[in-house]
Design an enzyme around this catalytic site. Structure first.
Site, short mmCIF file in Angstrom:
data_model
loop_
_atom_site.label_atom_id
_atom_site.label_comp_id
_atom_site.label_asym_id
_atom_site.label_seq_id
_atom_site.Cartn_x
_atom_site.Cartn_y
_atom_site.Cartn_z
N SER A 113 -9.77 0.04 6.78
CA SER A 113 -9.10 0.06 5.48
C SER A 113 -8.46 -1.26 5.06
CB SER A 113 -8.06 1.18 5.43
OG SER A 113 -8.71 2.44 5.45
N LYS A 163 0.85 -1.20 0.00
CA LYS A 163 0.00 0.00 0.00
C LYS A 163 0.88 1.24 0.00
CE LYS A 163 -3.75 2.26 2.55
NZ LYS A 163 -4.61 2.23 3.75
N SER A 175 -9.29 2.30 2.66
CA SER A 175 -8.48 3.01 1.68
C SER A 175 -7.49 2.11 0.94
CB SER A 175 -7.70 4.13 2.37
OG SER A 175 -6.87 3.62 3.40
#
Length: 494
Positions: free
Chosen positions: A202, A103, A178
């Site tokens: 997330s 990420k 996210s």
């Protein structure tokens, strides 16, 4: 031409006998991380062949916008190095030769870490995040940086700067956020395992939206150094997304060093709590149908389903989490920018944030809309009470885990950024996506997400299983049995 009917074991055999990587490429991308690493460690599969198969897959699915940066030449070079290490007879790590999407809020010194925002698009940290260091020390390879919601501040992975991530099950829908890029990459078979990060859902929201297994570990189980946090040492937790519990356990062992086997346990007699008054109220009908079927499957497998209403303070979880996050976000980001020597103040970075995200920050986290100190202190007190109430709830009901549908709704469409419609009523997106998962955040629980089924329209629905802090390995052991009882779901037709 690739043989779409080739089995994964055939692909490993093909690599072992020296056939062209392309002949087994379609099957190689179906391997889970544990199987692929085992084959590479044994010399049955070359790391370079495996990396090429994943890179080819990623290149063919650029429409998903899962990656922000991807450097195929570097990945291939690292894979060739992994093959040389094995040929030398050196000791091999738990993740030998495994390419991992990371990420883009998790620092990597080999690739920029943008945190999804323009001002940091070329920021190259001097050091890898501590969790990345541990994974690389076990033989993993940084595959690329996965796309995300700008500054990790949202749950859809729509990004006005780098483009929206799309759900492999339906590209008109969000993959959750996210950590949407990591989830899309794993669901679409670009990689079997990826690094994500969870402040308020997330990891768990993308896992549910993309039909994946995910683990938000007990807060603090994995190191947080080198990650842009949204709170000051309270909620932000890195963790894995995968397609199997075995791969979550492999990731956990690589990061923590706890390599004792997480043997599967039977569900017979295991007490699993449900709270119909809260977690199962107001659900989309299709989510409700899948969740009810999932509970029946667990019961049929021998689990004891314990129905008990949760304490009232637990119902404040979303409000508590929002208050703490919106109060602490600006100082937390400012601290990261300074500590990582980005050369930017918060104000300088914020001046380049997209207009839509500036609006979000101004409405939630900037004066005059930032919560007052008094409201913040009250939230901290309520959080302490909530943690005590959850611990008592587990003890009183003698449950191993609390089970509920992760989200109130299936994955929303990309244009549904404010409200979703549930049973004819407009429900704020933040409520629909966060209500159920906020408890795990506030109470620092170990949280496991598993795919439970799909809607009539073919969209995934996930179930969350929360255990008390520190019970991560026991939860993973239970996870094998839960996974087996729930059964697999259809893969995305992409």
């Amino acid at each position: 031409m690739e043989n779409e009917d080739m089995k994964p074991e055939d692909a490993v055999l093909g690599a072992q006998t020296g056939s062209k990587a392309a002949s087994g490429g379609s099957a190689l991308v179906e391997l889970n991380a544990s199987t692929a690493v085992d084959a590479m460690r044994k010399g049955e599969l070359r790391a370079e062949d495996y990396a090429n198969a994943l890179l080819t897959r990623a290149n063919s699915l650029q429409s998903l916008n899962a990656f922000r940066t991807l450097s195929p030449d570097e990945v291939r070079e690292d894979a060739r190095s992994a093959d040389k290490v094995r040929a030398s007879g050196a000791k091999l790590g738990l993740l030998h030769g495994l390419p991992l999407p990371v990420k883009d809020s998790v620092n990597t010194k080999s690739l920029p870490t943008s945190n999804g925002t323009r001002a940091l698009r070329d920021f190259k940290p001097k050091e890898d995040a501590e969790v990345v260091k541990r994974l690389l020390s076990q033989g993993a390879i940084v595959m690329g940086k996965s796309n995300l919601q700008e500054l990790s501040y949202g749950w859809t992975s729509s990004n006005d700067t780098f483009g929206s991530v799309r759900n492999p099950y339906d590209q008109a829908c969000v993959p959750g956020g996210s950590s949407g890029g990591s989830a899309a990459a794993v669901a679409a078979r670009m990689a079997p395992l990826a690094i994500a990060e969870d402040t308020l859902g997330s990891i768990r929201i993308p896992a549910s939206c993309c039909g994946l297994a995910g683990l938000r570990p007990t807060f603090g189980r994995y190191p947080g150094a080198g990650i842009m946090s949204l709170t000051q040492n309270k909620f932000d937790q890195v963790g894995p997304l995968a397609r199997s519990v075995a791969d979550l356990a492999l990731f956990d062992a690589a990061v923590t060093g706890e390599t004792a086997a997480t043997a599967s346990v039977t569900l017979s007699g295991v007490r699993i709590g449900i709270a119909p008054d809260y977690f199962y109220s107001g659900l989309d009908p299709e989510v409700e149908r899948v969740a009810e079927a999932a509970i029946r499957k667990l019961k049929d497998a021998g689990a004891v389903i314990v129905q008990a209403n949760i304490p009232e303070v637990v119902k404040l979880a979303s409000e508590i989490a929002f208050t703490i996050i919106t109060y602490e976000t600006v100082p937390a980001i400012s601290e990261f920018l300074a500590n990582e020597k980005t050369g930017l103040t918060f104000e300088e970075m914020f001046s380049q944030v997209s207009e839509s995200m500036q609006g979000v920050f101004k409405s939630l986290s900037l004066v005059p809309n930032r919560p007052s100190a008094e409201v913040y202190e009250a939230a901290l007190l309520n959080r302490r009470n909530l943690k005590q109430a959850i611990a008592s709830y587990f003890s009183d009901q003698q449950i191993a885990a609390l089970a509920f549908p992760t989200l109130m709704t299936p994955p929303p469409r990309i244009e549904q950024e404010s409200d979703v419609v549930i049973r004819g009523e407009n429900v704020p997106l933040g409520v629909a996506l966060v209500r159920n998962i906020a408890v795990g955040t506030c109470a620092s629980l170990a949280s496991l997400i598993l795919p439970a089924g799909v809607t009539a329209g073919g969209l995934p629905v996930g179930m969350e299983f929360d255990a008390l802090p520190g019970e991560d390995r026991n939860l993973l052991s239970l996870g094998y049995a839960l996974e087996n009882a729930l059964g697999p779901i259809q893969r995305p037709a992409i």
